[in-house]
Design a protein around this motif. Structure first.
Motif, PDB file in Angstrom:
ATOM      1  N   GLY A   1     -31.938  55.342  -3.352  1.00  0.00           N
ATOM      2  CA  GLY A   1     -32.508  55.571  -4.677  1.00  0.00           C
ATOM      3  C   GLY A   1     -33.942  55.088  -4.650  1.00  0.00           C
ATOM      4  O   GLY A   1     -34.692  55.388  -3.717  1.00  0.00           O
ATOM      5  N   ALA A   2     -34.308  54.287  -5.612  1.00  0.00           N
ATOM      6  CA  ALA A   2     -35.668  53.750  -5.680  1.00  0.00           C
ATOM      7  C   ALA A   2     -35.788  52.365  -5.043  1.00  0.00           C
ATOM      8  O   ALA A   2     -36.835  51.739  -5.139  1.00  0.00           O
ATOM      9  CB  ALA A   2     -36.106  53.680  -7.144  1.00  0.00           C
ATOM     10  N   HIS A   3     -34.721  51.909  -4.397  1.00  0.00           N
ATOM     11  CA  HIS A   3     -34.674  50.525  -3.933  1.00  0.00           C
ATOM     12  C   HIS A   3     -34.755  50.400  -2.417  1.00  0.00           C
ATOM     13  O   HIS A   3     -34.138  51.157  -1.688  1.00  0.00           O
ATOM     14  CB  HIS A   3     -33.381  49.854  -4.401  1.00  0.00           C
ATOM     15  CG  HIS A   3     -33.147  49.970  -5.870  1.00  0.00           C
ATOM     16  ND1 HIS A   3     -33.933  49.343  -6.802  1.00  0.00           N
ATOM     17  CD2 HIS A   3     -32.224  50.667  -6.560  1.00  0.00           C
ATOM     18  CE1 HIS A   3     -33.496  49.632  -8.011  1.00  0.00           C
ATOM     19  NE2 HIS A   3     -32.466  50.437  -7.896  1.00  0.00           N
ATOM     20  N   LYS A   4     -35.490  49.391  -1.980  1.00  0.00           N
ATOM     21  CA  LYS A   4     -35.509  49.030  -0.562  1.00  0.00           C
ATOM     22  C   LYS A   4     -34.147  48.437  -0.224  1.00  0.00           C
ATOM     23  O   LYS A   4     -33.608  47.628  -0.991  1.00  0.00           O
ATOM     24  CB  LYS A   4     -36.606  47.993  -0.315  1.00  0.00           C
ATOM     25  CG  LYS A   4     -36.822  47.658   1.143  1.00  0.00           C
ATOM     26  CD  LYS A   4     -37.790  46.508   1.345  1.00  0.00           C
ATOM     27  CE  LYS A   4     -39.122  46.706   0.656  1.00  0.00           C
ATOM     28  NZ  LYS A   4     -40.059  45.607   0.896  1.00  0.00           N
ATOM     29  N   ALA A   5     -33.597  48.846   0.923  1.00  0.00           N
ATOM     30  CA  ALA A   5     -32.279  48.355   1.317  1.00  0.00           C
ATOM     31  C   ALA A   5     -32.248  48.079   2.815  1.00  0.00           C
ATOM     32  O   ALA A   5     -32.951  48.725   3.592  1.00  0.00           O
ATOM     33  CB  ALA A   5     -31.208  49.384   0.952  1.00  0.00           C
ATOM     34  N   TYR A   6     -31.435  47.104   3.180  1.00  0.00           N
ATOM     35  CA  TYR A   6     -31.251  46.705   4.577  1.00  0.00           C
ATOM     36  C   TYR A   6     -29.780  46.852   4.937  1.00  0.00           C
ATOM     37  O   TYR A   6     -28.908  46.549   4.116  1.00  0.00           O
ATOM     38  CB  TYR A   6     -31.640  45.239   4.780  1.00  0.00           C
ATOM     39  CG  TYR A   6     -33.058  44.924   4.396  1.00  0.00           C
ATOM     40  CD1 TYR A   6     -34.081  45.024   5.329  1.00  0.00           C
ATOM     41  CD2 TYR A   6     -33.375  44.533   3.095  1.00  0.00           C
ATOM     42  CE1 TYR A   6     -35.392  44.738   4.986  1.00  0.00           C
ATOM     43  CE2 TYR A   6     -34.681  44.243   2.747  1.00  0.00           C
ATOM     44  CZ  TYR A   6     -35.686  44.345   3.683  1.00  0.00           C
ATOM     45  OH  TYR A   6     -36.989  44.068   3.336  1.00  0.00           O
TER      46      TYR A   6
ATOM     47  N   ASN B   1     -27.675  41.378  -3.014  1.00  0.00           N
ATOM     48  CA  ASN B   1     -29.028  41.492  -3.535  1.00  0.00           C
ATOM     49  C   ASN B   1     -29.767  40.214  -3.147  1.00  0.00           C
ATOM     50  O   ASN B   1     -29.405  39.131  -3.593  1.00  0.00           O
ATOM     51  CB  ASN B   1     -29.035  41.652  -5.055  1.00  0.00           C
ATOM     52  CG  ASN B   1     -30.436  41.799  -5.621  1.00  0.00           C
ATOM     53  OD1 ASN B   1     -31.376  42.170  -4.924  1.00  0.00           O
ATOM     54  ND2 ASN B   1     -30.585  41.491  -6.900  1.00  0.00           N
ATOM     55  N   PHE B   2     -30.770  40.348  -2.288  1.00  0.00           N
ATOM     56  CA  PHE B   2     -31.576  39.183  -1.926  1.00  0.00           C
ATOM     57  C   PHE B   2     -32.506  38.851  -3.077  1.00  0.00           C
ATOM     58  O   PHE B   2     -33.348  39.653  -3.464  1.00  0.00           O
ATOM     59  CB  PHE B   2     -32.409  39.453  -0.667  1.00  0.00           C
ATOM     60  CG  PHE B   2     -31.608  39.555   0.597  1.00  0.00           C
ATOM     61  CD1 PHE B   2     -30.696  38.577   0.956  1.00  0.00           C
ATOM     62  CD2 PHE B   2     -31.778  40.632   1.446  1.00  0.00           C
ATOM     63  CE1 PHE B   2     -29.964  38.666   2.122  1.00  0.00           C
ATOM     64  CE2 PHE B   2     -31.057  40.729   2.618  1.00  0.00           C
ATOM     65  CZ  PHE B   2     -30.148  39.748   2.959  1.00  0.00           C
TER      66      PHE B   2
ATOM     67  N   PHE C   1     -29.898  44.837  -0.944  1.00  0.00           N
ATOM     68  CA  PHE C   1     -31.103  45.227  -1.659  1.00  0.00           C
ATOM     69  C   PHE C   1     -32.008  44.014  -1.736  1.00  0.00           C
ATOM     70  O   PHE C   1     -31.586  42.899  -1.467  1.00  0.00           O
ATOM     71  CB  PHE C   1     -30.749  45.724  -3.067  1.00  0.00           C
ATOM     72  CG  PHE C   1     -29.918  46.971  -3.058  1.00  0.00           C
ATOM     73  CD1 PHE C   1     -30.511  48.212  -2.904  1.00  0.00           C
ATOM     74  CD2 PHE C   1     -28.540  46.910  -3.184  1.00  0.00           C
ATOM     75  CE1 PHE C   1     -29.753  49.367  -2.879  1.00  0.00           C
ATOM     76  CE2 PHE C   1     -27.767  48.056  -3.157  1.00  0.00           C
ATOM     77  CZ  PHE C   1     -28.377  49.288  -3.005  1.00  0.00           C
ATOM     78  N   GLU C   2     -33.251  44.242  -2.135  1.00  0.00           N
ATOM     79  CA  GLU C   2     -34.180  43.121  -2.250  1.00  0.00           C
ATOM     80  C   GLU C   2     -34.707  43.047  -3.670  1.00  0.00           C
ATOM     81  O   GLU C   2     -35.439  43.928  -4.127  1.00  0.00           O
ATOM     82  CB  GLU C   2     -35.331  43.273  -1.252  1.00  0.00           C
ATOM     83  CG  GLU C   2     -36.200  42.036  -1.178  1.00  0.00           C
ATOM     84  CD  GLU C   2     -37.202  42.132  -0.039  1.00  0.00           C
ATOM     85  OE1 GLU C   2     -37.101  41.315   0.878  1.00  0.00           O
ATOM     86  OE2 GLU C   2     -38.073  43.032  -0.078  1.00  0.00           O
ATOM     87  N   ASN C   3     -34.258  42.016  -4.373  1.00  0.00           N
ATOM     88  CA  ASN C   3     -34.747  41.661  -5.694  1.00  0.00           C
ATOM     89  C   ASN C   3     -34.624  42.778  -6.722  1.00  0.00           C
ATOM     90  O   ASN C   3     -35.557  43.035  -7.480  1.00  0.00           O
ATOM     91  CB  ASN C   3     -36.189  41.155  -5.601  1.00  0.00           C
ATOM     92  CG  ASN C   3     -36.458  40.127  -6.687  1.00  0.00           C
ATOM     93  OD1 ASN C   3     -35.537  39.515  -7.216  1.00  0.00           O
ATOM     94  ND2 ASN C   3     -37.709  39.948  -7.017  1.00  0.00           N
ATOM     95  N   ILE C   4     -33.447  43.425  -6.761  1.00  0.00           N
ATOM     96  CA  ILE C   4     -33.223  44.390  -7.831  1.00  0.00           C
ATOM     97  C   ILE C   4     -32.794  43.627  -9.085  1.00  0.00           C
ATOM     98  O   ILE C   4     -32.370  42.469  -9.015  1.00  0.00           O
ATOM     99  CB  ILE C   4     -32.199  45.472  -7.439  1.00  0.00           C
ATOM    100  CG1 ILE C   4     -30.825  44.872  -7.140  1.00  0.00           C
ATOM    101  CG2 ILE C   4     -32.713  46.297  -6.252  1.00  0.00           C
ATOM    102  CD1 ILE C   4     -29.730  45.915  -6.907  1.00  0.00           C
ATOM    103  N   SER C   5     -32.880  44.254 -10.224  1.00  0.00           N
ATOM    104  CA  SER C   5     -32.564  43.598 -11.492  1.00  0.00           C
ATOM    105  C   SER C   5     -31.056  43.406 -11.644  1.00  0.00           C
ATOM    106  O   SER C   5     -30.251  44.093 -10.995  1.00  0.00           O
ATOM    107  CB  SER C   5     -33.087  44.432 -12.662  1.00  0.00           C
ATOM    108  OG  SER C   5     -32.343  45.639 -12.750  1.00  0.00           O
ATOM    109  N   ILE C   6     -30.677  42.499 -12.536  1.00  0.00           N
ATOM    110  CA  ILE C   6     -29.258  42.284 -12.817  1.00  0.00           C
ATOM    111  C   ILE C   6     -28.650  43.552 -13.407  1.00  0.00           C
ATOM    112  O   ILE C   6     -27.510  43.890 -13.105  1.00  0.00           O
ATOM    113  CB  ILE C   6     -29.042  41.068 -13.731  1.00  0.00           C
ATOM    114  CG1 ILE C   6     -29.368  39.789 -12.962  1.00  0.00           C
ATOM    115  CG2 ILE C   6     -27.617  41.022 -14.259  1.00  0.00           C
ATOM    116  CD1 ILE C   6     -29.274  38.522 -13.758  1.00  0.00           C
ATOM    117  N   SER C   7     -29.412  44.297 -14.200  1.00  0.00           N
ATOM    118  CA  SER C   7     -28.867  45.541 -14.745  1.00  0.00           C
ATOM    119  C   SER C   7     -28.605  46.553 -13.630  1.00  0.00           C
ATOM    120  O   SER C   7     -27.616  47.288 -13.679  1.00  0.00           O
ATOM    121  CB  SER C   7     -29.775  46.124 -15.833  1.00  0.00           C
ATOM    122  OG  SER C   7     -31.038  46.448 -15.319  1.00  0.00           O
TER     123      SER C   7
END
Length: 158
Positions: free
Chosen positions: A6-11, A69-70, A130-136
Motif C-alpha cells: 500500500g502506501a507503507h514501507k514494509a520489511y 509495527n516498528f 511496517f515502520e511507524n504506521i499509525s494506530i488507526s
C-alpha cells in the motif's frame, strides 16, 4: 527485504522469538485506562499459548508471518539496489528497546514460544514489519486480517 505495501514501507525477515520478545509490545484492549492509546488486541489467552507450545514441541510450525509495527526507525543496510518490482534486499538492524515493535497480528504465535523449554525456542519465525504506521492503520490491518479470513475445517488436512 524492504518494499512497499500500500502506501507503507514494509520489511520481511526471519528472527527467533527470543530476539523479538524483548522489544515487543501488544496494545491490548483494557478499559481500566481510558487515557491509553486506542487499542484493538484481545488479551493473551494462556491456555492458547500452551496449546501452541505443544504444537511447536511436536514439530509444528507456522509459515505465515507475524505482523509488527516498528515504533522506532530501523537501520537498513542495502545489499543490492532496489529491483524493478520495488524490492530491496538488505540487512535490517532491529531496535533495541522495549515497546519498539508493536505486534499487530500473531501475538499468540509469538508468545507461544515462551511456554517452550529454552532448548526448543531456537526456531526462526517469519515477520512482516511496517515502520511507524499509525494506530488507526494498525487497527485496520488487524481488523482486515481477523474479519476477512474464513476458518477452514480441520478435516481438510486428512
Amino acid at each position: 527485504m524492504r518494499t512497499k505495501l500500500g502506501a507503507h514501507k514494509a520489511y520481511t525477515f526471519f528472527a527467533s522469538a527470543e530476539t523479538i520478545l524483548p522489544i515487543a509490545f501488544v496494545n491490548h484492549r483494557d478499559l481500566r485506562d481510558p487515557n491509553a492509546a486506542p487499542s484493538y488486541q484481545r488479551l493473551i489467552h494462556r491456555p492458547r499459548l500452551k496449546d501452541i507450545a505443544g504444537y511447536l514441541a511436536n514439530g509444528g510450525f507456522f509459515p505465515n508471518a507475524i505482523i509488527l509495527n516498528f515504533k522506532k526507525r530501523v537501520r537498513f543496510d542495502l545489499l543490492k539496489p532496489e529491483d524493478d518490482f520495488g524490492i530491496t534486499p538488505g540487512e535490517v538492524t532491529l531496535p533495541d528497546t522495549y515497546k519498539s515493535a508493536w505486534i499487530i497480528d500473531g501475538q499468540h504465535r509469538l508468545y507461544g514460544y515462551t511456554e517452550l523449554e529454552e532448548e526448543e525456542r531456537g526456531s526462526h519465525l517469519p515477520f512482516l514489519a511496517f515502520e511507524n504506521i499509525s494506530i488507526s492503520d494498525e487497527t485496520k490491518i488487524f481488523a482486515d486480517i481477523n474479519s476477512k479470513q474464513k476458518s477452514v475445517s480441520k478435516k481438510i488436512a486428512r
